[in-house]
Design a protein around this motif. Structure first.
Motif, PDB file in Angstrom:
ATOM      1  N   MET A  60       0.827  -1.204   0.000  1.00 33.42           N
ATOM      2  CA  MET A  60       0.000   0.000   0.000  1.00 33.42           C
ATOM      3  C   MET A  60       0.865   1.259   0.000  1.00 33.42           C
ATOM      4  O   MET A  60       1.932   1.305   0.633  1.00 33.42           O
ATOM      5  CB  MET A  60      -0.876  -0.026   1.265  1.00 33.42           C
ATOM      6  CG  MET A  60      -1.939   1.038   1.339  1.00 33.42           C
ATOM      7  SD  MET A  60      -2.920   0.743   2.852  1.00 33.42           S
ATOM      8  CE  MET A  60      -4.132   2.037   2.699  1.00 33.42           C
ATOM      9  N   ASP A  61       0.438   2.287  -0.713  1.00 31.36           N
ATOM     10  CA  ASP A  61       1.139   3.566  -0.716  1.00 31.36           C
ATOM     11  C   ASP A  61       1.159   4.151   0.699  1.00 31.36           C
ATOM     12  O   ASP A  61       0.154   4.113   1.415  1.00 31.36           O
ATOM     13  CB  ASP A  61       0.433   4.536  -1.668  1.00 31.36           C
ATOM     14  CG  ASP A  61       1.047   5.912  -1.663  1.00 31.36           C
ATOM     15  OD1 ASP A  61       2.083   6.096  -2.315  1.00 31.36           O
ATOM     16  OD2 ASP A  61       0.487   6.808  -0.983  1.00 31.36           O
ATOM     17  N   SER A  62       2.298   4.687   1.097  1.00 30.84           N
ATOM     18  CA  SER A  62       2.450   5.150   2.480  1.00 30.84           C
ATOM     19  C   SER A  62       1.502   6.301   2.812  1.00 30.84           C
ATOM     20  O   SER A  62       0.981   6.379   3.930  1.00 30.84           O
ATOM     21  CB  SER A  62       3.898   5.569   2.741  1.00 30.84           C
ATOM     22  OG  SER A  62       4.278   6.628   1.877  1.00 30.84           O
ATOM     23  N   LYS A  63       1.266   7.199   1.861  1.00 31.15           N
ATOM     24  CA  LYS A  63       0.350   8.314   2.133  1.00 31.15           C
ATOM     25  C   LYS A  63      -1.078   7.800   2.285  1.00 31.15           C
ATOM     26  O   LYS A  63      -1.840   8.295   3.126  1.00 31.15           O
ATOM     27  CB  LYS A  63       0.444   9.364   1.040  1.00 31.15           C
ATOM     28  CG  LYS A  63       1.754  10.155   1.044  1.00 31.15           C
ATOM     29  CD  LYS A  63       1.709  11.283   0.036  1.00 31.15           C
ATOM     30  CE  LYS A  63       2.949  12.172   0.131  1.00 31.15           C
ATOM     31  NZ  LYS A  63       4.180  11.453  -0.196  1.00 31.15           N
ATOM     32  N   ASP A  64      -1.462   6.808   1.481  1.00 30.22           N
ATOM     33  CA  ASP A  64      -2.790   6.208   1.651  1.00 30.22           C
ATOM     34  C   ASP A  64      -2.905   5.534   3.017  1.00 30.22           C
ATOM     35  O   ASP A  64      -3.956   5.560   3.656  1.00 30.22           O
ATOM     36  CB  ASP A  64      -3.057   5.179   0.549  1.00 30.22           C
ATOM     37  CG  ASP A  64      -3.383   5.831  -0.790  1.00 30.22           C
ATOM     38  OD1 ASP A  64      -3.781   7.008  -0.791  1.00 30.22           O
ATOM     39  OD2 ASP A  64      -3.247   5.153  -1.823  1.00 30.22           O
ATOM     40  N   ALA A  65      -1.807   4.919   3.454  1.00 39.49           N
ATOM     41  CA  ALA A  65      -1.811   4.268   4.769  1.00 39.49           C
ATOM     42  C   ALA A  65      -2.002   5.296   5.883  1.00 39.49           C
ATOM     43  O   ALA A  65      -2.759   5.066   6.833  1.00 39.49           O
ATOM     44  CB  ALA A  65      -0.508   3.499   4.976  1.00 39.49           C
ATOM     45  N   LEU A  66      -1.338   6.434   5.776  1.00 38.85           N
ATOM     46  CA  LEU A  66      -1.478   7.482   6.790  1.00 38.85           C
ATOM     47  C   LEU A  66      -2.882   8.083   6.769  1.00 38.85           C
ATOM     48  O   LEU A  66      -3.460   8.376   7.821  1.00 38.85           O
ATOM     49  CB  LEU A  66      -0.426   8.570   6.584  1.00 38.85           C
ATOM     50  CG  LEU A  66       1.018   8.144   6.904  1.00 38.85           C
ATOM     51  CD1 LEU A  66       2.006   9.218   6.447  1.00 38.85           C
ATOM     52  CD2 LEU A  66       1.185   7.858   8.389  1.00 38.85           C
ATOM     53  N   ARG A  67      -3.445   8.277   5.562  1.00 36.60           N
ATOM     54  CA  ARG A  67      -4.829   8.754   5.479  1.00 36.60           C
ATOM     55  C   ARG A  67      -5.779   7.756   6.145  1.00 36.60           C
ATOM     56  O   ARG A  67      -6.753   8.149   6.809  1.00 36.60           O
ATOM     57  CB  ARG A  67      -5.230   8.962   4.016  1.00 36.60           C
ATOM     58  CG  ARG A  67      -4.989  10.364   3.482  1.00 36.60           C
ATOM     59  CD  ARG A  67      -5.525  10.538   2.084  1.00 36.60           C
ATOM     60  NE  ARG A  67      -4.668   9.870   1.112  1.00 36.60           N
ATOM     61  CZ  ARG A  67      -3.660  10.466   0.475  1.00 36.60           C
ATOM     62  NH1 ARG A  67      -3.406  11.736   0.692  1.00 36.60           N
ATOM     63  NH2 ARG A  67      -2.920   9.794  -0.379  1.00 36.60           N
ATOM     64  N   THR A  68      -5.479   6.471   5.983  1.00 32.72           N
ATOM     65  CA  THR A  68      -6.325   5.436   6.583  1.00 32.72           C
ATOM     66  C   THR A  68      -6.254   5.492   8.101  1.00 32.72           C
ATOM     67  O   THR A  68      -7.272   5.385   8.796  1.00 32.72           O
ATOM     68  CB  THR A  68      -5.892   4.043   6.079  1.00 32.72           C
ATOM     69  OG1 THR A  68      -6.010   3.995   4.654  1.00 32.72           O
ATOM     70  CG2 THR A  68      -6.758   2.953   6.693  1.00 32.72           C
ATOM     71  N   ILE A  69      -5.047   5.670   8.648  1.00 31.88           N
ATOM     72  CA  ILE A  69      -4.888   5.801  10.100  1.00 31.88           C
ATOM     73  C   ILE A  69      -5.729   6.957  10.616  1.00 31.88           C
ATOM     74  O   ILE A  69      -6.488   6.824  11.585  1.00 31.88           O
ATOM     75  CB  ILE A  69      -3.404   6.011  10.456  1.00 31.88           C
ATOM     76  CG1 ILE A  69      -2.601   4.728  10.209  1.00 31.88           C
ATOM     77  CG2 ILE A  69      -3.256   6.459  11.915  1.00 31.88           C
ATOM     78  CD1 ILE A  69      -1.096   4.923  10.295  1.00 31.88           C
ATOM     79  N   ALA A  70      -5.609   8.106   9.965  1.00 31.15           N
ATOM     80  CA  ALA A  70      -6.359   9.284  10.407  1.00 31.15           C
ATOM     81  C   ALA A  70      -7.862   9.051  10.292  1.00 31.15           C
ATOM     82  O   ALA A  70      -8.636   9.429  11.189  1.00 31.15           O
ATOM     83  CB  ALA A  70      -5.944  10.501   9.581  1.00 31.15           C
ATOM     84  N   ALA A  71      -8.286   8.419   9.198  1.00 33.58           N
ATOM     85  CA  ALA A  71      -9.720   8.176   8.996  1.00 33.58           C
ATOM     86  C   ALA A  71     -10.280   7.249  10.063  1.00 33.58           C
ATOM     87  O   ALA A  71     -11.383   7.473  10.582  1.00 33.58           O
ATOM     88  CB  ALA A  71      -9.947   7.581   7.601  1.00 33.58           C
TER      89      ALA A  71
END
Length: 337
Positions: A256-267
């Motif tokens: 998974m793309d790291s920025k997508d992973a961080l967005r997922t954490i925040a979401a």
């Protein structure tokens, strides 16, 4: 309305709903968060961190896990090398009680307050329940640490036995959104997992229930998983990122793309403001050192230290040093549990 205005609006609405009112985001709002552009990611993570601090405090819960039975599982979870149906290299191994106690002691030595016993099974048979009973007793006699378990789907009788043993938290992940689940597992249903989670909650044990992202699901299905977890209201949500395992059906997927992973954490944090949100498998591959730091400053308030069930994790010392650097105290053992 421009895209930037629209995305600024979701952050403003999220601040009002979650930080001010203490309510989790709706499904549609979670989708909007997952679609925020890269330039807004720092602001999104900062908001998620504010929410984490307000509702969960600065402390971070540290946990270690060990497998009581590894490999040879009859289920076909497409991400898992422990399935006996695939050509992945993990094979069935049982851990004896002295080794289990030693692992618990090593986990406690890192400062962890939680030790989770895991078995790769559809659900426990009498032999496994007996070994679990002996293992929990031996651990409690040897070390001051909370014991959790993850042994697959349970009957009501087995749930009651877990309570009697003194298991205070049970892990059973939904793994994927209801709509995506049939593409991940075919040997049991989403509803079977949901039913086990409901029995655990009703028993008084804490429920640990999360999922795995990066398996080819859409953003909408990722939001669906977050909203379904929010509906279930588990005490803790472990967030795993796919680490593709050779020989499994998902073995050829890209991480998974790291920025997508961080967005997922925040979401996930904004969907469940009061829940323990735990870093679990795959973060080392997906996020690396810098991303791990960003996630801890973006909603995460618990970590698994050391290795996972079939994959290597970070050196526990690295995680503990990072927590110290970020001035995030490790949660002390709660003797009342």
């Amino acid at each position: 309305m421009t895209s930037t205005t629209a995305n600024t609006s979701i952050l403003e609405r999220a601040r009002d709903r979650v930080l001010i009112k203490g309510e989790g985001l709706t499904y549609d709002e979670i989708v909007e968060v997952l679609r925020t552009p890269d330039e807004m990611l720092p602001d999104l993570l900062a908001l998620a961190h504010e929410v984490r601090l307000k509702f969960n405090g600065e402390q971070v819960e540290v946990e270690g896990i060990v497998s009581l039975k590894t490999g040879g599982c009859p289920e076909d979870c497409h991400f898992c090398s422990q399935s006996g149906q695939f050509t992945s290299p993990v094979r069935s191994v049982w851990l004896n009680i002295p080794e289990l106690v030693k692992a618990a002691q090593q986990t406690a030595a890192t400062g962890a307050t939680e030790f989770c016993i895991v078995a790769a099974v559809r659900g426990p048979d009498e032999r496994l329940m007996s070994q679990m009973r002996d293992g929990v007793k031996a651990i409690k006699e040897a070390v001051d640490i909370q014991v959790a378990a993850s042994l697959g789907m349970l009957t009501q009788e087995q749930v009651d036995q877990m309570v009697e043993m003194g298991v205070h938290r049970y892990n059973h992940n939904l793994e994927a959104a209801r709509s995506f689940f049939p593409r991940v597992v075919t040997t049991h249903s989403y509803e079977e997992r949901w039913d086990t989670c409901q029995m655990v909650k009703a028993s008084g044990m804490e429920l640990c229930c999360g999922g795995l992202v990066g398996m080819g699901e859409t953003l909408e299905q990722r939001a669906e998983l977050a909203s379904q977890l929010a509906e279930l209201e588990p005490h803790e949500v472990p967030l795993n990122f796919l680490n593709p395992r050779p020989g499994t059906p998902f073995g050829d997927l890209e991480p998974m793309d790291s920025k997508d992973a961080l967005r997922t954490i925040a979401a996930f944090r904004l969907a469940m403001p009061r829940t323990i949100l735990r870093y679990a498998g795959g973060r080392e591959l997906t996020l690396g050192d810098l991303g791990t730091r960003d996630g801890l400053l973006g909603g995460i308030n618990a970590v698994i230290v050391g290795n996972y069930l079939t994959t290597l994790g970070r050196n526990p010392k690295q995680d503990l040093e990072l927590l110290d650097e970020l001035q995030m105290p490790i949660k002390a053992l709660n003797a009342s549990l």
